[in-house]
Design a protein around this motif. Structure first.
Motif, PDB file in Angstrom:
ATOM      1  N   GLY A 220       4.260  99.259 -11.017  1.00  0.00           N
ATOM      2  CA  GLY A 220       4.504  99.047 -12.437  1.00  0.00           C
ATOM      3  C   GLY A 220       3.282  98.648 -13.245  1.00  0.00           C
ATOM      4  N   ILE A 221       2.232  98.139 -12.591  1.00  0.00           N
ATOM      5  CA  ILE A 221       1.047  97.731 -13.365  1.00  0.00           C
ATOM      6  C   ILE A 221      -0.021  98.817 -13.394  1.00  0.00           C
ATOM      7  N   ARG A 222       0.190  99.913 -12.656  1.00  0.00           N
ATOM      8  CA  ARG A 222      -0.692 101.083 -12.685  1.00  0.00           C
ATOM      9  C   ARG A 222      -2.154 100.725 -12.419  1.00  0.00           C
ATOM     10  N   LEU A 223      -2.465 100.442 -11.173  1.00  0.00           N
ATOM     11  CA  LEU A 223      -3.841 100.111 -10.803  1.00  0.00           C
ATOM     12  C   LEU A 223      -4.234 100.888  -9.556  1.00  0.00           C
ATOM     13  N   LEU A 248      -3.474  92.599 -19.211  1.00  0.00           N
ATOM     14  CA  LEU A 248      -2.270  92.229 -18.473  1.00  0.00           C
ATOM     15  C   LEU A 248      -2.352  92.723 -17.033  1.00  0.00           C
ATOM     16  N   THR A 249      -2.799  93.956 -16.856  1.00  0.00           N
ATOM     17  CA  THR A 249      -2.958  94.498 -15.502  1.00  0.00           C
ATOM     18  C   THR A 249      -4.002  93.717 -14.722  1.00  0.00           C
ATOM     19  N   GLN A 250      -5.132  93.421 -15.363  1.00  0.00           N
ATOM     20  CA  GLN A 250      -6.183  92.691 -14.657  1.00  0.00           C
ATOM     21  C   GLN A 250      -5.701  91.308 -14.221  1.00  0.00           C
ATOM     22  N   LEU A 251      -5.050  90.586 -15.120  1.00  0.00           N
ATOM     23  CA  LEU A 251      -4.587  89.232 -14.787  1.00  0.00           C
ATOM     24  C   LEU A 251      -3.526  89.258 -13.684  1.00  0.00           C
ATOM     25  N   LYS A 252      -2.589  90.216 -13.775  1.00  0.00           N
ATOM     26  CA  LYS A 252      -1.526  90.280 -12.769  1.00  0.00           C
ATOM     27  C   LYS A 252      -2.076  90.676 -11.415  1.00  0.00           C
ATOM     28  N   ALA A 253      -3.028  91.599 -11.394  1.00  0.00           N
ATOM     29  CA  ALA A 253      -3.630  92.003 -10.131  1.00  0.00           C
ATOM     30  C   ALA A 253      -4.396  90.847  -9.490  1.00  0.00           C
ATOM     31  N   LEU A 254      -5.141  90.088 -10.299  1.00  0.00           N
ATOM     32  CA  LEU A 254      -5.868  88.931  -9.772  1.00  0.00           C
ATOM     33  C   LEU A 254      -4.908  87.938  -9.117  1.00  0.00           C
ATOM     34  N   GLU A 255      -3.728  87.809  -9.709  1.00  0.00           N
ATOM     35  CA  GLU A 255      -2.715  86.900  -9.150  1.00  0.00           C
ATOM     36  C   GLU A 255      -2.100  87.452  -7.869  1.00  0.00           C
ATOM     37  N   LEU A 256      -1.703  88.717  -7.891  1.00  0.00           N
ATOM     38  CA  LEU A 256      -0.936  89.276  -6.777  1.00  0.00           C
ATOM     39  C   LEU A 256      -1.783  89.590  -5.555  1.00  0.00           C
ATOM     40  N   ILE A 257      -3.083  89.814  -5.741  1.00  0.00           N
ATOM     41  CA  ILE A 257      -3.947  90.097  -4.599  1.00  0.00           C
ATOM     42  C   ILE A 257      -3.998  88.911  -3.640  1.00  0.00           C
ATOM     43  N   ASP A 258      -3.708  87.730  -4.146  1.00  0.00           N
ATOM     44  CA  ASP A 258      -3.675  86.552  -3.274  1.00  0.00           C
ATOM     45  C   ASP A 258      -2.497  86.578  -2.306  1.00  0.00           C
ATOM     46  N   ASN A 259      -1.566  87.518  -2.515  1.00  0.00           N
ATOM     47  CA  ASN A 259      -0.359  87.576  -1.683  1.00  0.00           C
ATOM     48  C   ASN A 259      -0.500  88.570  -0.534  1.00  0.00           C
ATOM     49  N   GLU A 260      -1.676  88.627   0.072  1.00  0.00           N
ATOM     50  CA  GLU A 260      -1.885  89.603   1.142  1.00  0.00           C
ATOM     51  C   GLU A 260      -0.944  89.367   2.316  1.00  0.00           C
ATOM     52  N   GLY A 261      -0.668  88.106   2.630  1.00  0.00           N
ATOM     53  CA  GLY A 261       0.258  87.809   3.717  1.00  0.00           C
ATOM     54  C   GLY A 261       1.642  88.369   3.440  1.00  0.00           C
ATOM     55  N   GLU A 262       2.103  88.223   2.215  1.00  0.00           N
ATOM     56  CA  GLU A 262       3.408  88.762   1.842  1.00  0.00           C
ATOM     57  C   GLU A 262       3.390  90.287   1.889  1.00  0.00           C
ATOM     58  N   LYS A 263       2.289  90.888   1.427  1.00  0.00           N
ATOM     59  CA  LYS A 263       2.154  92.352   1.502  1.00  0.00           C
ATOM     60  C   LYS A 263       2.272  92.827   2.939  1.00  0.00           C
ATOM     61  N   ASN A 264       1.594  92.141   3.858  1.00  0.00           N
ATOM     62  CA  ASN A 264       1.650  92.526   5.265  1.00  0.00           C
ATOM     63  C   ASN A 264       3.062  92.402   5.834  1.00  0.00           C
ATOM     64  N   GLU A 265       3.787  91.400   5.382  1.00  0.00           N
ATOM     65  CA  GLU A 265       5.173  91.234   5.825  1.00  0.00           C
ATOM     66  C   GLU A 265       6.049  92.365   5.295  1.00  0.00           C
ATOM     67  N   TRP A 266       5.817  92.749   4.048  1.00  0.00           N
ATOM     68  CA  TRP A 266       6.561  93.884   3.477  1.00  0.00           C
ATOM     69  C   TRP A 266       6.299  95.149   4.296  1.00  0.00           C
ATOM     70  N   VAL A 267       5.050  95.376   4.641  1.00  0.00           N
ATOM     71  CA  VAL A 267       4.698  96.569   5.418  1.00  0.00           C
ATOM     72  C   VAL A 267       5.406  96.553   6.770  1.00  0.00           C
ATOM     73  N   LYS A 268       5.433  95.410   7.413  1.00  0.00           N
ATOM     74  CA  LYS A 268       6.111  95.296   8.717  1.00  0.00           C
ATOM     75  C   LYS A 268       7.599  95.625   8.582  1.00  0.00           C
ATOM     76  N   ILE A 269       8.238  95.081   7.552  1.00  0.00           N
ATOM     77  CA  ILE A 269       9.658  95.359   7.333  1.00  0.00           C
ATOM     78  C   ILE A 269       9.883  96.847   7.097  1.00  0.00           C
ATOM     79  N   ILE A 270       9.046  97.447   6.277  1.00  0.00           N
ATOM     80  CA  ILE A 270       9.188  98.874   5.962  1.00  0.00           C
ATOM     81  C   ILE A 270       9.000  99.729   7.208  1.00  0.00           C
ATOM     82  N   LEU A 271       8.031  99.391   8.045  1.00  0.00           N
ATOM     83  CA  LEU A 271       7.816 100.159   9.270  1.00  0.00           C
ATOM     84  C   LEU A 271       8.992 100.021  10.226  1.00  0.00           C
ATOM     85  N   ASP A 272       9.542  98.797  10.343  1.00  0.00           N
ATOM     86  CA  ASP A 272      10.735  98.604  11.175  1.00  0.00           C
ATOM     87  C   ASP A 272      11.912  99.398  10.624  1.00  0.00           C
TER      88      ASP A 272
END
Length: 361
Positions: A220-223, A248-272
């Motif tokens: 949704g933030i198109r980056l 808005l995109t820059q600020l949101k990306a700066l915030e969400l990039i800190d969630n790498e652990g959550e991203k990795n968990e999402w990937v694991k769930i999707i692969l399962d």
């Protein structure tokens, strides 16, 4: 071994660029002419109220690039950020391809925006059909190139087929083709293979595309991201619109990039969930083939793909009918959703099986 592949590999960027791009003087914005911190900004005709949204964003997104650079282990000078991956795709055509003269080569089937961007820029696309198992042969792509071929596009994992393409074949393109090789890695986070980012310093003609839309859940933030030699990135920055990534995109990306652990968990769930979906769908009588996938989707060949698509639509479940795409006849592309969403899809398909049995009685 990587350095052996690309030893003495040199690219003449000036030879590849369009003549008008070589002499292009880019627009110089107020934020280009001054960087840093000040107490009073009276240089950009901005409204002094409604901070921080009243100020133009950093046109080169340095804070965000530095953060992405740490994440990817890439120098910020080798990163271009675009409005999705579609922006750098379009810029590649505008930088290197003379309209009505030059051409590019791509595999077929693949991501449709390469063709759309080519059509907008009046550039020929020479398509090379994949093998029946969706693999490709680099020599076949090289054989259709000529003096006017400026770029080769490779999507790996590929869309809509889902499979990784042979790394050795891609390396053959990088070592034997004198133009740009674009490796689109939008789905690389779902793959067991490493990114081509590790080869970037050795390959002057390599451009890698990645995105925050898939594994990172930021569609949704198109980056989008492009990684290349700094001299290529400088060309991209000349061509792009001055403030292509909004604040808005820059600020949101700066915030969400800190969630790498959550991203990795999402990937694991999707692969399962992908593995579970494949096991369950194989049991349905109208499923003929489920092609191997290294992405967050699967391509499924069915006996009546269009009919099943319409049935699912009636049940408010939307998948993608890819039946008209080369080599994908009678196939649906199914994105792997949440466990709850995937269960609803399987439940609807099981009801369809019951309905088919009743109709035949």
């Amino acid at each position: 071994m990587c350095s052996m592949w690309f030893k003495n590999r040199i690219m003449n960027l000036e030879k590849l660029l369009r003549n008008n791009i070589k002499v292009l003087k880019p627009y110089s914005s107020a934020r280009d002419e001054f960087s840093g911190e000040a107490e009073v900004y009276l240089d950009a005709n901005e409204n002094p109220y409604n901070a921080p949204y009243n100020r133009y964003p950093d046109p080169l997104q340095w804070e965000l690039k530095i953060k992405i650079g740490r994440l990817k282990n890439i120098a910020p000078e080798k990163i271009f950020l675009g409005n999705g991956s579609d922006e750098p795709i379009d810029i590649i055509f505008r930088a290197f391809c003379e309209p009505g003269v030059d051409n590019v080569v791509s595999i077929d089937p693949t991501y449709g925006m390469y063709q759309v961007a080519a059509d907008i820029n009046n550039v020929e696309v020479r398509k090379v059909k994949l093998n029946e198992d969706f693999s490709f042969n680099a020599q076949k792509l090289l054989d259709v190139t000529n003096l006017y071929t400026k770029a080769i596009f490779i999507c790996s994992p590929n869309n809509p087929t889902g499979n990784l393409l042979d790394k050795t074949e891609i390396i053959k393109l990088l070592t034997e083709f004198d133009g740009i090789v674009v490796v689109d890695e939008a789905y690389i986070d779902f793959s067991p293979e490493n990114s081509f980012l590790g080869l970037l310093d050795s390959c002057p003609n390599l451009i890698i595309l990645q995105t925050f839309s898939k594994a990172w859940g930021m569609a949704g933030i198109r980056l989008g991201m492009a990684f290349a030699q700094a001299e290529i990135i400088r060309v991209f920055n000349k061509i792009k619109y001055p403030y292509n990534i909004n604040i808005l995109t820059q600020l949101k990306a700066l915030e969400l990039i800190d969630n790498e652990g959550e991203k990795n968990e999402w990937v694991k769930i999707i692969l399962d969930e992908r593995a579970r979906m494949i096991r369950k769908l194989f049991k349905l009588p109208f499923v003929q083939v489920i092609y191997p996938s290294d992405a967050n989707f699967i391509l499924v060949k069915m006996t009546d793909a269009r009919g099943i698509y319409e049935y699912l639509t009636d049940h408010k479940i939307i998948v993608r009918d890819r039946s008209k795409v080369t080599l994908c006849e009678n196939s649906l592309r199914i994105t792997i959703g949440s466990p709850e969403e995937n269960k609803k899809l399987r439940k609807a398909l099981k009801k369809l099986v019951v309905g088919l049995i009743e109709d035949n009685e």
